[in-house]
Design a protein around this motif. Sequence first.
Motif, PDB file in Angstrom:
ATOM      1  N   UNK A  78       0.989  -1.208  -0.105  1.00 42.21           N
ATOM      2  CA  UNK A  78       0.092  -0.076  -0.085  1.00 42.21           C
ATOM      3  C   UNK A  78       0.902   1.128  -0.033  1.00 42.21           C
ATOM      4  N   UNK A  79       0.854   2.004  -1.072  1.00 41.67           N
ATOM      5  CA  UNK A  79       1.699   3.288  -1.273  1.00 41.67           C
ATOM      6  C   UNK A  79       3.365   2.670  -1.153  1.00 41.67           C
ATOM      7  N   UNK A  80       3.347   1.639  -1.794  1.00 38.75           N
ATOM      8  CA  UNK A  80       4.896   1.160  -1.812  1.00 38.75           C
ATOM      9  C   UNK A  80       5.249   0.446  -0.577  1.00 38.75           C
ATOM     10  N   UNK A  81       4.332   0.125   0.309  1.00 36.89           N
ATOM     11  CA  UNK A  81       4.963  -0.359   1.754  1.00 36.89           C
ATOM     12  C   UNK A  81       4.063  -1.860   2.023  1.00 36.89           C
ATOM     13  N   UNK A  82       4.823  -3.049   1.967  1.00 37.01           N
ATOM     14  CA  UNK A  82       4.166  -4.046   2.428  1.00 37.01           C
ATOM     15  C   UNK A  82       4.732  -4.553   3.703  1.00 37.01           C
ATOM     16  N   UNK A  83       3.913  -5.403   4.329  1.00 38.27           N
ATOM     17  CA  UNK A  83       4.179  -6.110   5.558  1.00 38.27           C
ATOM     18  C   UNK A  83       4.479  -7.678   5.766  1.00 38.27           C
ATOM     19  N   UNK A  84       5.680  -7.923   6.113  1.00 41.66           N
ATOM     20  CA  UNK A  84       5.694  -9.364   6.710  1.00 41.66           C
ATOM     21  C   UNK A  84       5.032  -9.485   8.113  1.00 41.66           C
ATOM     22  N   UNK A  85       4.133 -10.142   8.253  1.00 40.59           N
ATOM     23  CA  UNK A  85       3.458 -10.321   9.652  1.00 40.59           C
ATOM     24  C   UNK A  85       3.569 -11.642  10.228  1.00 40.59           C
ATOM     25  N   UNK A  86       4.119 -11.678  11.418  1.00 41.37           N
ATOM     26  CA  UNK A  86       4.162 -12.802  12.110  1.00 41.37           C
ATOM     27  C   UNK A  86       2.665 -12.958  12.873  1.00 41.37           C
ATOM     28  N   UNK A  87       2.020 -13.774  12.608  1.00 45.24           N
ATOM     29  CA  UNK A  87       0.433 -13.820  13.156  1.00 45.24           C
ATOM     30  C   UNK A  87       0.186 -14.928  13.933  1.00 45.24           C
ATOM     31  N   UNK A  88       0.673 -15.257  14.946  1.00 47.90           N
ATOM     32  CA  UNK A  88       0.498 -16.274  15.886  1.00 47.90           C
ATOM     33  C   UNK A  88       0.504 -15.616  17.361  1.00 47.90           C
ATOM     34  N   UNK A  89      -0.418 -14.533  17.576  1.00 51.36           N
ATOM     35  CA  UNK A  89      -0.423 -13.909  18.543  1.00 51.36           C
ATOM     36  C   UNK A  89      -0.656 -14.800  20.017  1.00 51.36           C
ATOM     37  N   UNK A  90      -1.497 -15.817  19.988  1.00 50.43           N
ATOM     38  CA  UNK A  90      -2.023 -16.365  21.131  1.00 50.43           C
ATOM     39  C   UNK A  90      -0.501 -17.026  21.791  1.00 50.43           C
ATOM     40  N   UNK A  91       0.526 -17.184  21.040  1.00 55.68           N
ATOM     41  CA  UNK A  91       1.936 -17.645  21.514  1.00 55.68           C
ATOM     42  C   UNK A  91       2.941 -16.506  21.427  1.00 55.68           C
ATOM     43  N   UNK A  92       2.508 -15.329  21.456  1.00 54.46           N
ATOM     44  CA  UNK A  92       3.343 -14.259  21.401  1.00 54.46           C
ATOM     45  C   UNK A  92       4.211 -14.346  20.130  1.00 54.46           C
ATOM     46  N   UNK A  93       3.675 -14.887  19.033  1.00 53.06           N
ATOM     47  CA  UNK A  93       4.216 -15.213  17.747  1.00 53.06           C
ATOM     48  C   UNK A  93       5.699 -15.950  17.979  1.00 53.06           C
ATOM     49  N   UNK A  94       5.630 -16.781  18.753  1.00 51.62           N
ATOM     50  CA  UNK A  94       6.676 -17.555  18.989  1.00 51.62           C
ATOM     51  C   UNK A  94       6.927 -18.413  17.387  1.00 51.62           C
ATOM     52  N   UNK A  95       7.976 -18.557  16.881  1.00 49.01           N
ATOM     53  CA  UNK A  95       8.399 -18.992  15.677  1.00 49.01           C
ATOM     54  C   UNK A  95       8.436 -20.631  15.362  1.00 49.01           C
ATOM     55  N   UNK A  96       7.381 -20.964  14.623  1.00 51.98           N
ATOM     56  CA  UNK A  96       7.541 -22.606  14.630  1.00 51.98           C
ATOM     57  C   UNK A  96       8.337 -22.679  13.296  1.00 51.98           C
ATOM     58  N   UNK A  97       8.562 -24.037  13.043  1.00 53.65           N
ATOM     59  CA  UNK A  97       9.688 -24.545  11.975  1.00 53.65           C
ATOM     60  C   UNK A  97       8.811 -24.187  10.785  1.00 53.65           C
ATOM     61  N   UNK A  98       7.478 -24.220  10.834  1.00 54.03           N
ATOM     62  CA  UNK A  98       6.654 -23.831   9.527  1.00 54.03           C
ATOM     63  C   UNK A  98       6.751 -22.670   9.233  1.00 54.03           C
ATOM     64  N   UNK A  99       6.916 -21.569  10.208  1.00 55.29           N
ATOM     65  CA  UNK A  99       6.873 -20.183   9.996  1.00 55.29           C
ATOM     66  C   UNK A  99       8.468 -19.865   9.335  1.00 55.29           C
TER      67      UNK A  99
END
Length: 262
Positions: free
Chosen positions: A13-34
């Motif tokens: 949007x107006x040149x700006x994109x977002x890479x969003x970590x979207x697992x808020x129930x686990x404070x966005x702890x990063x899984x292997x799939x992520x």
Amino acid sequence: MTEPAPVTLTPAREGIATLLLDRPQRRNALTRAMWGAIPGLLEQAAADPAVKVLLVRGAGGCFAAGADIAEFRTALADRAGAEAYAGDIARAMDGLADFPKPTLALIEGACVGGGMGLALACDLRFAAEDARLGITPARLGLLYPLGDTRRLVEAVGAATAKDLLFTGRLLGAAEARDLRLVDRVHPRAALEAAVLAYAAEITAASQWTVRQTKAMIRRILAGQRHDDAETLAMFLDTVEGADFQEGWHAFLDKRPPRFPFV
């Protein structure tokens, strides 16, 4: 059918994109799939001419609490598994660090361990004043990989990197800024607007210059100290390029430039 990993790329949007970590129930702890999904999303953003700046952030008011330790029992069960798991993480981290366009980390809440590693792989880090940041392998008896350690040293220097890694202590945003772990701190309510305003400054600049500058700085960080044929060609290509021709003509005409390169 395998469910999609909880990490997404929003349209520009107006040149700006977002890479969003979207697992808020686990404070966005990063899984292997992520970790595994991130390189493909970065390739998609790199190829999209509508994307000029990439924001990296977490959902739910938290950046990322690190790698999901619940997966360690299986992912790190043996040496071969640990090597494969580390490779997944390294591809995500290195893909973000090598992304050709500017990347900005928008940090709220916890930014710890692998989350801090992702933030360090971004070009610049903007933190909410109540954010908590840390690099905590010493609390787990783990070693931070070389690539992540190098990016930390580049950001804060060797002595401070040792301090943070030896102790695994958590920092408030103000101390993190003083140590150069983050670049700017804003009140939480003003953070997103401040980051978007800064990103808009980048989108208004010559994208040719921005991306070539990022490539040039990467060479310097890799140890290059003097021009070679490739860096000289980079400079001469810029002088001959359409953006420079537009830029200096616009300056003489006293008008805003309309840079053609996207």
